[in-house]
Design an enzyme around this catalytic site. Sequence first.
Site, short mmCIF file in Angstrom:
data_model
loop_
_atom_site.label_atom_id
_atom_site.label_comp_id
_atom_site.label_asym_id
_atom_site.label_seq_id
_atom_site.Cartn_x
_atom_site.Cartn_y
_atom_site.Cartn_z
N ASN A 172 0.85 -1.19 0.00
CA ASN A 172 0.00 0.00 0.00
C ASN A 172 0.89 1.24 0.00
O ASN A 172 1.49 1.57 1.01
CB ASN A 172 -0.89 -0.06 1.25
CG ASN A 172 -1.75 1.18 1.42
OD1 ASN A 172 -1.81 2.04 0.53
ND2 ASN A 172 -2.40 1.29 2.56
N LYS B 249 0.06 4.23 -0.21
CA LYS B 249 -0.62 5.38 0.42
C LYS B 249 -0.43 6.63 -0.47
O LYS B 249 -0.36 6.51 -1.68
CB LYS B 249 -0.12 5.57 1.84
CG LYS B 249 -0.22 4.27 2.65
CD LYS B 249 -0.04 4.45 4.12
CE LYS B 249 -0.18 3.09 4.80
NZ LYS B 249 -0.13 3.14 6.24
N HIS C 57 -9.42 0.76 5.09
CA HIS C 57 -8.12 0.97 5.74
C HIS C 57 -8.30 1.90 6.94
O HIS C 57 -9.15 2.80 6.92
CB HIS C 57 -7.13 1.57 4.73
CG HIS C 57 -5.74 1.60 5.28
ND1 HIS C 57 -5.31 2.60 6.10
CD2 HIS C 57 -4.72 0.71 5.18
CE1 HIS C 57 -4.05 2.35 6.47
NE2 HIS C 57 -3.68 1.20 5.92
N GLU D 156 -6.77 4.35 7.91
CA GLU D 156 -6.68 5.79 7.62
C GLU D 156 -7.98 6.30 7.00
O GLU D 156 -8.38 7.44 7.23
CB GLU D 156 -5.46 6.05 6.72
CG GLU D 156 -4.17 5.94 7.53
CD GLU D 156 -2.99 5.33 6.80
OE1 GLU D 156 -2.96 5.35 5.56
OE2 GLU D 156 -2.08 4.81 7.49
N GLU E 27 -5.15 -5.32 10.71
CA GLU E 27 -4.12 -4.29 10.89
C GLU E 27 -4.38 -3.53 12.18
O GLU E 27 -5.17 -2.57 12.20
CB GLU E 27 -4.17 -3.30 9.73
CG GLU E 27 -3.95 -3.92 8.38
CD GLU E 27 -3.42 -2.91 7.38
OE1 GLU E 27 -2.25 -3.00 7.04
OE2 GLU E 27 -4.17 -2.00 6.99
N GLY F 291 2.51 2.10 10.76
CA GLY F 291 3.41 3.24 10.58
C GLY F 291 4.14 3.65 11.85
O GLY F 291 4.74 4.73 11.91
N SER G 195 3.65 -2.25 10.27
CA SER G 195 5.11 -2.23 10.43
C SER G 195 5.79 -3.55 10.05
O SER G 195 6.78 -3.94 10.66
CB SER G 195 5.48 -1.82 11.86
OG SER G 195 5.01 -0.51 12.13
P1 PGA Z 1 2.93 0.21 7.62
O1 PGA Z 1 1.44 0.37 7.05
O2 PGA Z 1 3.51 -1.05 7.01
O3 PGA Z 1 3.65 1.46 7.18
O4 PGA Z 1 2.82 0.10 9.10
C1 PGA Z 1 0.62 -0.75 6.91
C2 PGA Z 1 -0.70 -0.35 6.33
O5 PGA Z 1 -1.20 0.73 6.63
O6 PGA Z 1 -1.29 -1.12 5.54
#
Ligand code: PGA
Length: 249
Positions: free
Chosen positions: A11, A13, A95, A97, A166, A172, A212
Amino acid sequence: MGDRTFFVGGNWKMNGLKPKIDEIIQFLNAGPLSDKTEVVVSPPTIYLDYARQKLNSNIGVAAQNCYKAESGAFTGDISPGMIKDCSCDWVILGHSERRNVFGENDELIGDKTKCALANGLNVIACIGEQLEEREANQTMDVVCKQTKALIEKIGDNWGKVVLAYEPVWAIGTGKTASPEQAQEVHADLRKWLAKNTSETIAQNVRIIYGGSVNAANCKDLAAKGDIDGFLVGGASLKPDFVKIVNAKE
Ligand code: PGA
């Protein structure tokens, strides 16, 4: 026991102008990517067509979001049909976010999932608890409620859905769930799905982990029986992503 092909999603983003996107495409095409793993990357919407045209055909492409209608007066949004029209077969929905920054709720995410499936897309449906919820031992309550909202809209139409667990506190932040923590949630989710959908769906649906994931922790996570792959954010922008794709070998 279901025969679940390992799945790794990247992803991107809201990252990458064309030079960066070209760089990512270059290391993805160079691989080598395990042919035992299904790989799907998710560029920002405006680059879906561009990335699809340049990526090798063994790499799937996902939009990061779409709306719950086929067309209409929805300024700024895109439809599942538009994603298909750009020869992309996947969409990420729900997601954290989208849920937390853009205020999307379970019902909207369920409607979007239903519309995406009805239009022939595959869906990476994301669920996960916040830190306070984990600390209050509410993890399963939260992820089951989010999954139930999907079932209410899609019923037993799970053949084209990948469920991404997740934990929000791990996204992140550099704080990965331990392989044991992730495995526990995945196994409990699978049991819950068996009760609330069917044993067949529970055994066949891929439950992937996100939060992460990196080249250093992916192998231990991939070794767990109910972790069927990953959704990778930050590390999907770097050549190390290839190592994550190959974590299962
Ligand atoms: P990240 O994000 O690997 O940067 O923690 C994962 C995600 O949001 O799918």
